[in-house]
Design a protein around this motif. Sequence first.
Motif, PDB file in Angstrom:
ATOM      1  N   GLU A  15      -6.868  -5.557  -9.281  1.00  0.00           N
ATOM      2  CA  GLU A  15      -5.490  -5.355  -9.707  1.00  0.00           C
ATOM      3  C   GLU A  15      -4.503  -5.866  -8.665  1.00  0.00           C
ATOM      4  O   GLU A  15      -3.411  -6.318  -8.995  1.00  0.00           O
ATOM      5  N   TYR A  16      -4.880  -5.794  -7.376  1.00  0.00           N
ATOM      6  CA  TYR A  16      -3.995  -6.248  -6.301  1.00  0.00           C
ATOM      7  C   TYR A  16      -4.016  -7.769  -6.284  1.00  0.00           C
ATOM      8  O   TYR A  16      -5.059  -8.391  -6.039  1.00  0.00           O
TER       9      TYR A  16
ATOM     10  N   HIS B  55      -7.191  10.352 -11.102  1.00  0.00           N
ATOM     11  CA  HIS B  55      -6.258   9.518 -10.330  1.00  0.00           C
ATOM     12  C   HIS B  55      -4.811   9.996 -10.478  1.00  0.00           C
ATOM     13  O   HIS B  55      -3.889   9.248 -10.166  1.00  0.00           O
TER      14      HIS B  55
ATOM     15  N   PHE C 136      -6.626   5.343   0.590  1.00  0.00           N
ATOM     16  CA  PHE C 136      -6.829   4.844  -0.765  1.00  0.00           C
ATOM     17  C   PHE C 136      -8.293   4.486  -0.995  1.00  0.00           C
ATOM     18  O   PHE C 136      -8.781   4.527  -2.125  1.00  0.00           O
TER      19      PHE C 136
ATOM     20  N   GLY D 269      -0.907   5.838  -7.573  1.00  0.00           N
ATOM     21  CA  GLY D 269      -0.340   4.580  -7.109  1.00  0.00           C
ATOM     22  C   GLY D 269       1.080   4.726  -6.600  1.00  0.00           C
ATOM     23  O   GLY D 269       1.564   3.884  -5.830  1.00  0.00           O
TER      24      GLY D 269
ATOM     25  N   ILE E 182      -1.660  10.825  -0.231  1.00  0.00           N
ATOM     26  CA  ILE E 182      -2.876  10.009  -0.272  1.00  0.00           C
ATOM     27  C   ILE E 182      -3.954  10.592   0.636  1.00  0.00           C
ATOM     28  O   ILE E 182      -5.151  10.488   0.350  1.00  0.00           O
TER      29      ILE E 182
ATOM     30  N   SER F 280       5.676  -5.157   0.931  1.00  0.00           N
ATOM     31  CA  SER F 280       5.310  -3.799   1.323  1.00  0.00           C
ATOM     32  C   SER F 280       5.174  -3.724   2.836  1.00  0.00           C
ATOM     33  O   SER F 280       4.827  -4.704   3.495  1.00  0.00           O
TER      34      SER F 280
ATOM     35  N   ASP G 130       0.392   8.923 -11.662  1.00  0.00           N
ATOM     36  CA  ASP G 130      -0.653   8.116 -11.040  1.00  0.00           C
ATOM     37  C   ASP G 130      -0.476   8.076  -9.528  1.00  0.00           C
ATOM     38  O   ASP G 130       0.652   7.929  -9.026  1.00  0.00           O
TER      39      ASP G 130
ATOM     40  N   ARG H 197       2.134   4.339  -2.818  1.00  0.00           N
ATOM     41  CA  ARG H 197       2.345   3.050  -2.158  1.00  0.00           C
ATOM     42  C   ARG H 197       3.828   2.728  -1.983  1.00  0.00           C
ATOM     43  O   ARG H 197       4.197   1.976  -1.082  1.00  0.00           O
ATOM     44  N   THR H 198       4.673   3.288  -2.834  1.00  0.00           N
ATOM     45  CA  THR H 198       6.079   2.890  -2.824  1.00  0.00           C
ATOM     46  C   THR H 198       7.047   4.051  -2.679  1.00  0.00           C
ATOM     47  O   THR H 198       8.241   3.828  -2.494  1.00  0.00           O
TER      48      THR H 198
END
Length: 277
Positions: free
Chosen positions: A173-174, A31, A219, A91, A106, A260, A89, A94-95
């Motif tokens: 987690e979300y 990941h 994702f 992740g 991604i 987001s 990571d 996303r930002t």
Amino acid sequence: MIQDIAPHIFSNAYAPKRPEATSYALYFDGHMVLASKASATLRFPRFSELNGIEESVYEKAIYLFAIDNDCFYLVHQVPEGQPEFELKDIGLFRTSEPRHLAFAGITGYSLYKWYDNHQFCSHCGAKLVPHEKERMLHCLTCNNTEYPKIMPAVIIAVTNGNKILLSKYANREYTRYALLAGFTEIGESVEETVKREVMEEVGLHVKNLRYYKSQPWSFSDTLLMGFFAEVEGDDSITLDREELALAEWFERENIPVSESDISLTSEMIEYFRNHQE
């Protein structure tokens, strides 16, 4: 949404060729992705920026896609000790900005997983090899073929006049509010998926399904299709607690603010907030 990268242009035409020194090298480890250590914005290494890479890295690099005039390649080996880059990571996609590199990251990760999970033929076990003209892996022993995995799924905005149904997932987690969602099953149309998922997750009947738009969501290797649907009959919620932690109706003016703008879910919620029909 994350794929909205204009004025940049994404080209996924399969065009295998040797990478140039200025091409982007996408390296993943589980990941994690290799990205700049110090930059305030997302930055991937170009081949010329990688220390100590051998000729074999160029030879084995897999062409992925292009954005504008930049080509992106998947590399499977990078020497340790890259002073400007480190594993981070995924992740961060996303930002992170710029958006077009987050989308490249991604999308590249989705292809990385596909190549990693399809090294051998699922029919006879022989080694799979890349096709020369299309993004496909094929078996020279039994002629089996494998294409990248894309799973169809629906995002559902259930409405009731001035209200919209928002939910939170169970055991994930979300933890933010989201719309109902689910994967399309074998032998099922996406419209049937909408009705089934709403009934299974919150015990409601829906009518007047209206397609909104779609989104590639790498994702989860998913092609999302968004629908608005009106509740039919009783609007009392019967919650599937294995799937959802909660689900509740929100008046238009009380909808929680989204943090987001990368997802179809967020765009559909904002669309409902701002368009009274």
